[in-house]
Design a protein around this motif. Structure first.
Motif, mmCIF file in Angstrom:
data_model
loop_
_atom_site.group_PDB
_atom_site.id
_atom_site.type_symbol
_atom_site.label_atom_id
_atom_site.label_comp_id
_atom_site.label_asym_id
_atom_site.label_seq_id
_atom_site.Cartn_x
_atom_site.Cartn_y
_atom_site.Cartn_z
ATOM 1 N N GLN A 246 1.025 -1.146 0.015
ATOM 2 C CA GLN A 246 0.059 -0.233 -0.066
ATOM 3 C C GLN A 246 1.003 1.126 0.002
ATOM 4 O OE1 GLN A 246 -2.257 0.224 3.478
ATOM 5 N NE2 GLN A 246 -2.907 2.266 3.266
ATOM 6 N N ASP A 247 0.599 2.022 -0.873
ATOM 7 C CA ASP A 247 1.331 3.556 -0.913
ATOM 8 C C ASP A 247 2.740 3.209 -1.150
ATOM 9 O OD1 ASP A 247 1.421 6.079 -0.708
ATOM 10 O OD2 ASP A 247 1.730 6.211 1.374
ATOM 11 N N GLY A 248 3.174 2.396 -1.898
ATOM 12 C CA GLY A 248 4.630 1.949 -2.308
ATOM 13 C C GLY A 248 5.344 1.299 -0.941
ATOM 14 N N ARG A 249 4.822 0.872 -0.218
ATOM 15 C CA ARG A 249 5.523 0.493 0.860
ATOM 16 C C ARG A 249 5.647 -1.147 0.795
ATOM 17 N NH1 ARG A 249 2.307 2.103 6.272
ATOM 18 N NH2 ARG A 249 0.841 1.198 4.927
ATOM 19 N N VAL A 250 6.828 -1.656 1.186
ATOM 20 C CA VAL A 250 7.055 -3.103 1.108
ATOM 21 C C VAL A 250 7.236 -3.545 2.588
ATOM 22 C CG1 VAL A 250 8.570 -4.776 0.387
ATOM 23 C CG2 VAL A 250 8.043 -2.696 -1.222
ATOM 24 N N ARG A 251 6.681 -4.746 3.007
ATOM 25 C CA ARG A 251 7.128 -5.206 4.276
ATOM 26 C C ARG A 251 8.490 -5.631 4.219
ATOM 27 N NH1 ARG A 251 1.442 -8.770 5.935
ATOM 28 N NH2 ARG A 251 0.341 -6.751 5.660
ATOM 29 N N ILE A 252 8.999 -5.351 5.330
ATOM 30 C CA ILE A 252 10.561 -5.559 5.623
ATOM 31 C C ILE A 252 10.747 -7.067 5.670
ATOM 32 C CG2 ILE A 252 10.495 -5.545 8.183
ATOM 33 C CD1 ILE A 252 13.264 -3.687 7.857
ATOM 34 N N GLU B 250 12.744 3.942 6.022
ATOM 35 C CA GLU B 250 12.282 2.789 6.890
ATOM 36 C C GLU B 250 11.419 3.408 7.754
ATOM 37 O OE1 GLU B 250 14.249 -0.559 9.686
ATOM 38 O OE2 GLU B 250 15.415 1.028 9.173
ATOM 39 N N SER B 251 10.083 2.710 8.006
ATOM 40 C CA SER B 251 9.263 3.169 9.106
ATOM 41 C C SER B 251 8.487 1.799 9.556
ATOM 42 C CB SER B 251 8.143 4.003 8.565
ATOM 43 O OG SER B 251 7.467 3.265 7.327
ATOM 44 N N GLY B 252 9.462 1.456 10.697
ATOM 45 C CA GLY B 252 8.812 0.127 11.575
ATOM 46 C C GLY B 252 9.024 -1.043 10.668
ATOM 47 N N THR B 253 7.751 -1.753 10.382
ATOM 48 C CA THR B 253 7.824 -3.023 9.627
ATOM 49 C C THR B 253 7.803 -2.935 7.937
ATOM 50 O OG1 THR B 253 5.478 -3.238 9.904
ATOM 51 C CG2 THR B 253 6.823 -4.154 11.469
ATOM 52 N N TYR B 254 7.801 -1.639 7.590
ATOM 53 C CA TYR B 254 7.734 -1.385 6.238
ATOM 54 C C TYR B 254 8.858 -0.436 5.646
ATOM 55 C CZ TYR B 254 2.701 -2.581 6.627
ATOM 56 O OH TYR B 254 1.796 -3.148 6.898
ATOM 57 N N VAL B 255 9.234 -0.393 4.452
ATOM 58 C CA VAL B 255 10.036 0.211 3.696
ATOM 59 C C VAL B 255 9.552 0.758 2.508
ATOM 60 C CG1 VAL B 255 12.183 -1.136 4.593
ATOM 61 C CG2 VAL B 255 11.175 -1.822 2.417
ATOM 62 N N ARG B 256 10.110 1.996 2.164
ATOM 63 C CA ARG B 256 9.615 2.529 0.795
ATOM 64 C C ARG B 256 10.874 2.935 0.123
ATOM 65 N NH1 ARG B 256 6.064 7.068 2.368
ATOM 66 N NH2 ARG B 256 4.635 5.485 2.943
ATOM 67 N N LEU B 257 10.839 2.438 -1.315
ATOM 68 C CA LEU B 257 11.812 3.139 -2.122
ATOM 69 C C LEU B 257 11.549 4.590 -2.412
ATOM 70 C CD1 LEU B 257 11.898 0.103 -4.674
ATOM 71 C CD2 LEU B 257 13.672 0.559 -3.045
ATOM 72 N N GLN B 258 12.766 5.287 -2.284
ATOM 73 C CA GLN B 258 12.792 6.683 -2.494
ATOM 74 C C GLN B 258 13.267 6.882 -4.244
ATOM 75 O OE1 GLN B 258 11.442 8.863 -0.748
ATOM 76 N NE2 GLN B 258 11.666 7.663 1.160
ATOM 77 N N THR B 259 13.853 5.921 -4.752
ATOM 78 C CA THR B 259 14.468 6.273 -6.217
ATOM 79 C C THR B 259 13.414 5.004 -7.029
ATOM 80 O OG1 THR B 259 15.938 4.224 -5.757
ATOM 81 C CG2 THR B 259 16.675 6.749 -5.709
ATOM 82 N N PRO B 260 13.316 5.472 -8.232
ATOM 83 C CA PRO B 260 12.166 4.648 -8.962
ATOM 84 C C PRO B 260 13.055 3.243 -9.205
ATOM 85 C CG PRO B 260 12.736 6.968 -10.103
ATOM 86 C CD PRO B 260 13.392 6.697 -8.814
ATOM 87 N N ALA B 261 12.306 2.291 -9.183
ATOM 88 C CA ALA B 261 12.555 0.883 -9.288
ATOM 89 C C ALA B 261 13.617 0.426 -10.883
ATOM 90 C CB ALA B 261 11.581 -0.048 -9.189
ATOM 91 N N GLU B 262 13.319 0.931 -11.718
ATOM 92 C CA GLU B 262 13.642 1.057 -13.013
ATOM 93 C C GLU B 262 15.376 1.342 -12.852
ATOM 94 O OE1 GLU B 262 10.891 3.091 -12.854
ATOM 95 O OE2 GLU B 262 9.616 1.356 -13.521
ATOM 96 N N ASP B 263 15.669 2.526 -12.043
ATOM 97 C CA ASP B 263 17.157 2.842 -11.895
ATOM 98 C C ASP B 263 17.641 1.956 -11.090
ATOM 99 O OD1 ASP B 263 16.316 5.278 -13.431
ATOM 100 O OD2 ASP B 263 16.119 6.334 -11.377
ATOM 101 N N LEU B 264 17.185 1.209 -10.397
ATOM 102 C CA LEU B 264 17.769 0.114 -9.380
ATOM 103 C C LEU B 264 18.004 -0.997 -10.177
ATOM 104 C CD1 LEU B 264 15.671 0.627 -6.037
ATOM 105 C CD2 LEU B 264 17.915 1.529 -6.546
ATOM 106 N N LEU B 265 17.330 -1.341 -11.185
ATOM 107 C CA LEU B 265 17.437 -2.805 -11.686
ATOM 108 C C LEU B 265 18.553 -2.343 -12.730
ATOM 109 C CD1 LEU B 265 13.816 -4.205 -12.077
ATOM 110 C CD2 LEU B 265 15.567 -4.797 -10.565
ATOM 111 N N ARG B 266 18.878 -1.273 -13.244
ATOM 112 C CA ARG B 266 19.752 -1.190 -14.266
ATOM 113 C C ARG B 266 21.187 -1.020 -13.690
ATOM 114 N NH1 ARG B 266 18.054 4.317 -16.321
ATOM 115 N NH2 ARG B 266 15.915 3.724 -16.386
ATOM 116 N N GLN B 267 21.491 -0.921 -12.275
ATOM 117 C CA GLN B 267 22.685 -0.778 -11.682
ATOM 118 C C GLN B 267 23.338 -2.269 -11.796
ATOM 119 O OE1 GLN B 267 22.011 0.968 -7.853
ATOM 120 N NE2 GLN B 267 21.881 2.931 -8.757
#
Length: 121
Positions: free
Chosen positions: A65-71, A104-121
């Motif tokens: 939800q809202d771009g959050r991923v469970r840790i 990081e916020s408790g049990t959730y993390v949220r990416l601050q950079t777009p996922a496409e940029d991370l997969l190119r690295q």
């Protein structure tokens, strides 16, 4: 009597036995330049490498939800299939948060950079 050893009267018997054992086991020349590599380097010993892997794991997981991923969704693959340790996970999370790439916020993390940029690295 073959192999009989006389014990000095001023030393207890166990001291002589220990000295004989140590002289047989320990090398006499300790100044030799023998280099032994006893352990291999851990793949995530560098926090930046661990942070990059954590970001890549978080980018392939569908947000709740809202771009959050469970840790725990990134914790499990990092610890078991990738064979990371808890300390390496914590160091990688801290590094990613300090760089501003992850929030990081408790049990959730949220990416601050777009996922496409991370997969190119």
């Amino acid at each position: 009597m073959c192999g009989s050893t006389r014990f000095p009267k001023d030393q207890p018997w166990w001291c002589v036995g220990l000295r004989l054992f140590c002289s047989a086991v320990a090398p006499q020349d300790l100044s030799s330049n023998i280099a032994l590599k006893l352990v291999t380097e851990r793949p995530f010993a560098n926090p930046e490498v661990a942070a990059r892997h954590l970001l890549q794991l978080a980018s392939v997981i569908e947000p709740v939800q809202d771009g959050r991923v469970r840790i725990e969704k990134i914790n499990y693959p990092f610890l078991y299939p990738l064979k990371g340790t808890g300390a390496e996970f914590g160091a990688g999370m801290t590094c990613a948060v300090e760089k501003g790439e992850l929030h990081e916020s408790g049990t959730y993390v949220r990416l601050q950079t777009p996922a496409e940029d991370l997969l190119r690295q």
